[in-house]
Scaffold this active site. Structure first.
Site, mmCIF file in Angstrom:
data_model
loop_
_atom_site.group_PDB
_atom_site.id
_atom_site.type_symbol
_atom_site.label_atom_id
_atom_site.label_comp_id
_atom_site.label_asym_id
_atom_site.label_seq_id
_atom_site.Cartn_x
_atom_site.Cartn_y
_atom_site.Cartn_z
ATOM 1 N N ASN A 1 1.029 20.096 -21.370
ATOM 2 C CA ASN A 1 0.874 19.352 -22.620
ATOM 3 C C ASN A 1 1.168 20.169 -23.864
ATOM 4 O OD1 ASN A 1 -0.142 16.486 -22.653
ATOM 5 N ND2 ASN A 1 -1.286 17.379 -20.956
ATOM 6 N N HIS B 1 2.280 18.595 -27.070
ATOM 7 C CA HIS B 1 2.134 17.143 -26.912
ATOM 8 C C HIS B 1 0.983 16.533 -27.707
ATOM 9 C CE1 HIS B 1 5.132 17.621 -23.820
ATOM 10 N NE2 HIS B 1 5.117 16.337 -23.534
ATOM 11 N N GLU C 1 11.727 19.550 -23.547
ATOM 12 C CA GLU C 1 10.835 19.791 -22.398
ATOM 13 C C GLU C 1 11.299 21.007 -21.591
ATOM 14 O OE1 GLU C 1 8.055 18.143 -22.088
ATOM 15 O OE2 GLU C 1 8.338 16.120 -22.880
ATOM 16 N N HIS D 1 2.564 13.502 -29.414
ATOM 17 C CA HIS D 1 2.156 12.110 -29.183
ATOM 18 C C HIS D 1 1.636 11.472 -30.464
ATOM 19 C CE1 HIS D 1 1.596 12.850 -24.590
ATOM 20 N NE2 HIS D 1 2.756 12.265 -24.828
ATOM 21 N N HIS E 1 10.489 11.377 -28.233
ATOM 22 C CA HIS E 1 9.427 12.144 -27.591
ATOM 23 C C HIS E 1 9.706 13.648 -27.719
ATOM 24 C CE1 HIS E 1 6.241 13.126 -24.824
ATOM 25 N NE2 HIS E 1 7.091 13.821 -24.080
ATOM 26 N N ARG F 1 -2.827 21.814 -14.836
ATOM 27 C CA ARG F 1 -1.726 20.914 -15.184
ATOM 28 C C ARG F 1 -1.714 20.563 -16.671
ATOM 29 N NH1 ARG F 1 0.820 16.071 -11.394
ATOM 30 N NH2 ARG F 1 2.438 15.525 -12.882
ATOM 31 N N LYS G 1 7.585 23.246 -13.482
ATOM 32 C CA LYS G 1 6.798 22.042 -13.238
ATOM 33 C C LYS G 1 6.252 22.043 -11.812
ATOM 34 C CE LYS G 1 5.669 17.564 -14.177
ATOM 35 N NZ LYS G 1 5.953 16.362 -14.939
ATOM 36 N N GLU H 1 -4.174 16.862 -11.876
ATOM 37 C CA GLU H 1 -4.573 17.219 -13.233
ATOM 38 C C GLU H 1 -6.074 17.424 -13.414
ATOM 39 O OE1 GLU H 1 -2.475 14.880 -16.111
ATOM 40 O OE2 GLU H 1 -2.922 16.296 -17.715
ATOM 41 N N LYS I 1 3.601 11.732 -11.112
ATOM 42 C CA LYS I 1 2.891 10.777 -11.963
ATOM 43 C C LYS I 1 3.775 9.545 -12.124
ATOM 44 C CE LYS I 1 0.090 13.520 -15.177
ATOM 45 N NZ LYS I 1 -0.085 13.684 -16.625
ATOM 46 N N ARG J 1 0.804 -1.237 0.000
ATOM 47 C CA ARG J 1 0.000 0.000 0.000
ATOM 48 C C ARG J 1 0.832 1.280 0.000
ATOM 49 N NH1 ARG J 1 -2.989 -3.285 3.306
ATOM 50 N NH2 ARG J 1 -4.934 -3.976 2.342
HETATM 51 P P1 NAD Z 1 14.720 6.406 -20.590
HETATM 52 O O1 NAD Z 1 14.518 6.239 -19.140
HETATM 53 O O2 NAD Z 1 14.360 5.280 -21.460
HETATM 54 O O3 NAD Z 1 16.238 6.820 -20.873
HETATM 55 C C1 NAD Z 1 16.675 6.989 -22.186
HETATM 56 C C2 NAD Z 1 17.905 6.133 -22.503
HETATM 57 O O4 NAD Z 1 19.052 6.726 -21.913
HETATM 58 C C3 NAD Z 1 17.846 4.714 -21.964
HETATM 59 O O5 NAD Z 1 18.387 3.852 -22.921
HETATM 60 C C4 NAD Z 1 18.749 4.759 -20.740
HETATM 61 O O6 NAD Z 1 19.354 3.499 -20.479
HETATM 62 C C5 NAD Z 1 19.765 5.772 -21.145
HETATM 63 N N1 NAD Z 1 20.381 6.517 -20.055
HETATM 64 C C6 NAD Z 1 19.756 7.007 -18.957
HETATM 65 N N2 NAD Z 1 20.598 7.748 -18.232
HETATM 66 C C7 NAD Z 1 21.783 7.723 -18.872
HETATM 67 C C8 NAD Z 1 23.041 8.318 -18.619
HETATM 68 N N3 NAD Z 1 23.226 9.134 -17.571
HETATM 69 N N4 NAD Z 1 24.052 8.073 -19.487
HETATM 70 C C9 NAD Z 1 23.848 7.285 -20.569
HETATM 71 N N5 NAD Z 1 22.683 6.710 -20.864
HETATM 72 C C10 NAD Z 1 21.658 6.928 -20.032
HETATM 73 O O7 NAD Z 1 13.898 7.652 -21.148
HETATM 74 P P2 NAD Z 1 13.585 9.124 -20.639
HETATM 75 O O8 NAD Z 1 13.592 9.936 -21.855
HETATM 76 O O9 NAD Z 1 14.402 9.537 -19.488
HETATM 77 O O10 NAD Z 1 12.091 8.975 -20.107
HETATM 78 C C11 NAD Z 1 11.027 8.602 -20.950
HETATM 79 C C12 NAD Z 1 9.905 8.046 -20.122
HETATM 80 O O11 NAD Z 1 9.485 9.040 -19.201
HETATM 81 C C13 NAD Z 1 8.678 7.640 -20.912
HETATM 82 O O12 NAD Z 1 8.279 6.349 -20.521
HETATM 83 C C14 NAD Z 1 7.623 8.653 -20.506
HETATM 84 O O13 NAD Z 1 6.317 8.110 -20.495
HETATM 85 C C15 NAD Z 1 8.067 9.021 -19.131
HETATM 86 N N6 NAD Z 1 7.628 10.347 -18.691
HETATM 87 C C16 NAD Z 1 6.986 10.437 -17.528
HETATM 88 C C17 NAD Z 1 6.568 11.665 -17.050
HETATM 89 C C18 NAD Z 1 5.915 11.759 -15.726
HETATM 90 O O14 NAD Z 1 5.422 12.820 -15.359
HETATM 91 N N7 NAD Z 1 5.906 10.692 -14.956
HETATM 92 C C19 NAD Z 1 6.804 12.823 -17.789
HETATM 93 C C20 NAD Z 1 7.477 12.708 -18.997
HETATM 94 C C21 NAD Z 1 7.879 11.454 -19.437
HETATM 95 ZN ZN ZN Z 2 6.684 15.249 -22.611
#
Ligand code: NAD
Ligand code: ZN
Length: 357
Positions: free
Chosen positions: A243, A246, A183, A250, A263, A239, A225, A235, A141, A120
């Site tokens: 987007n 986006h 972003e 998307h 992205h 919030r 943010k 949201e 999120k 939980r």
């Molecule tokens: P990711 O976590 O897949 O990282 C991108 C790549 O970089 C991966 O291959 C990872 O292994 C590599 N990597 C990470 N750190 C590294 C470093 N320091 N040096 C070398 N390589 C490194 O992707 P991301 O772009 O960080 O995140 C994308 C995800 O975030 C999506 O799933 C998206 O839905 C989510 N997201 C969530 C929110 C939220 O509010 N929760 C907001 C935006 C995006």
């Molecule tokens: Zn985004």
């Protein structure tokens, strides 16, 4: 530096800077009861680079386990969620244990969702390692993907702290840096005119993102943010402005297919699109020319790949969470730093899309 995030459910600090991850022992000491067990969730790329360093920082009196996911979006799955929960139960984690998310948004999202539901809800700490994670690690999120939709299964669950070690960004591949930077620019455009002006003057290209400038970008982006999320944690309204770019972004990710466009590149193109639409409604707005110049400098795309049909893109845009009874709602701009949600007719979208080839 430090940014404080205040939401209805929790107040926490984001520590930003080279070496910020070294604050982990201090943060753990602030907890009422010291955890006996810690679970670090990371991916294979990040594990090779930084897992040892994080494990070594944790006090010997605490048992540390780690779970290493394959890197990439595919890891935000039910299967992995289940496997991590099983691992946590087998290793005897209890309600006092702590989950640490070490990685980008993928790791942060699944680790946070694991933490939000294990017994939980147990404490979790974000140690983001990508630039995009300045967005994902703040705001609470957390989610995994369902075959029928991205991020469809999740929760609002805030971390206890975010330790943003900017030295980790140095190993990030260029495409990932650019994706995260989109972003950053978004956070400036929707909320902070001064920061946008600063970007224009101080970031002539991605190569200019040295540690000091990177730190400033992360700090300002997180400030935006944090301010938006603090007034609308779950949201209900405001919030949605996060987007910006986006709705098209998307849709392009979906239309290009998996791995076809990052992205951030999708969002950058989407912001240009939204800005041009805004200019049609707000005659005093004159920004898209300037953005096009900036986009070239940053390496963001400003054209849609030929062969992808506007009608297909429109249909993907209609699947957006913001659309109501088949009508597309987009975040549009009044002036830099001020955006709002507007309904946009299909024919206006199709016409504008056609000019992006
Ligand atoms: P990711 O976590 O897949 O990282 C991108 C790549 O970089 C991966 O291959 C990872 O292994 C590599 N990597 C990470 N750190 C590294 C470093 N320091 N040096 C070398 N390589 C490194 O992707 P991301 O772009 O960080 O995140 C994308 C995800 O975030 C999506 O799933 C998206 O839905 C989510 N997201 C969530 C929110 C939220 O509010 N929760 C907001 C935006 C995006
Ligand atoms: Zn985004």
């Amino acid at each position: 530096s430090e940014v404080k995030v205040k939401t209805e459910s929790k107040e926490y600090s984001v520590h930003i800077g080279p070496g910020a991850s070294e604050m982990l022992p201090e943060v753990l000491k602030t907890f009422n009861k010291a955890p006996k067990t810690i679970l670090i969730i990371t991916d294979d790329v990040v594990a090779k680079l930084y897992l040892d360093k994080i494990e070594a920082a944790i006090d010997q009196s605490c048992t540390v386990h780690h779970f290493i996911l394959p890197n990439g979006e595919g890891s935000k799955s039910f299967q992995n969620y289940y496997e991590i929960q099983s691992f946590a139960l087998e290793k005897g984690l209890d309600r006092n244990s702590v989950v640490i998310a070490l990685g980008g948004g993928v790791v942060g999202d699944i680790a946070g969702f694991v933490a939000s539901t294990f017994m939980r809800g147990i404490k979790f700490i974000q140690i983001p390692t990508t630039l995009l994670a300045h967005d994902s690690a703040v705001g609470g999120k957390v989610a995994i993907n369902h075959p029928l939709g991205k991020n469809m299964i999740g929760a609002f669950y805030q971390p206890e702290a975010v330790l943003y070690d900017t030295s980790f960004i140095s190993t990030l591949p260029e495409g990932e840096l650019r994706s995260g930077f989109a972003e950053v620019v978004k956070h400036a455009l929707i909320w902070d005119k001064g920061f946008y002006e600063w970007i224009k003057e101080n970031i002539p290209s991605l190569e200019a993102l040295d540690e000091e400038r990177l730190m400033y970008c992360i700090e300002k982006g997180i400030q935006t943010k944090a301010e938006v999320v603090s007034s609308d944690e779950t949201e209900q309204g405001l919030r949605a402005i996060l987007n910006y770019g986006h709705t098209l972004g998307h849709a392009l990710e979906a239309a290009y297919g998996y791995g076809g466009i990052s992205h951030g590149d999708g969002v950058a193109l989407g912001m240009l699109f939204a800005t041009e639409l805004s200019e049609e409604l707000v005659p005093s707005l004159d920004l898209s020319k300037e953005l096009r110049t900036l986009w070239k400098k940053f390496g963001f795309p400003s054209k849609i790949k030929p062969g992808i049909h506007p009608e297909d893109i429109l249909n993907w845009m209609k699947k957006d969470k913001k659309s109501k009874s088949g009508h597309i709602h987009m975040v549009l701009m009044q002036e830099v730093g001020k955006v709002l949600l507007e309904s946009v007719p299909d024919d206006v979208i199709i016409k504008k899309l056609a000019s992006f080839y």
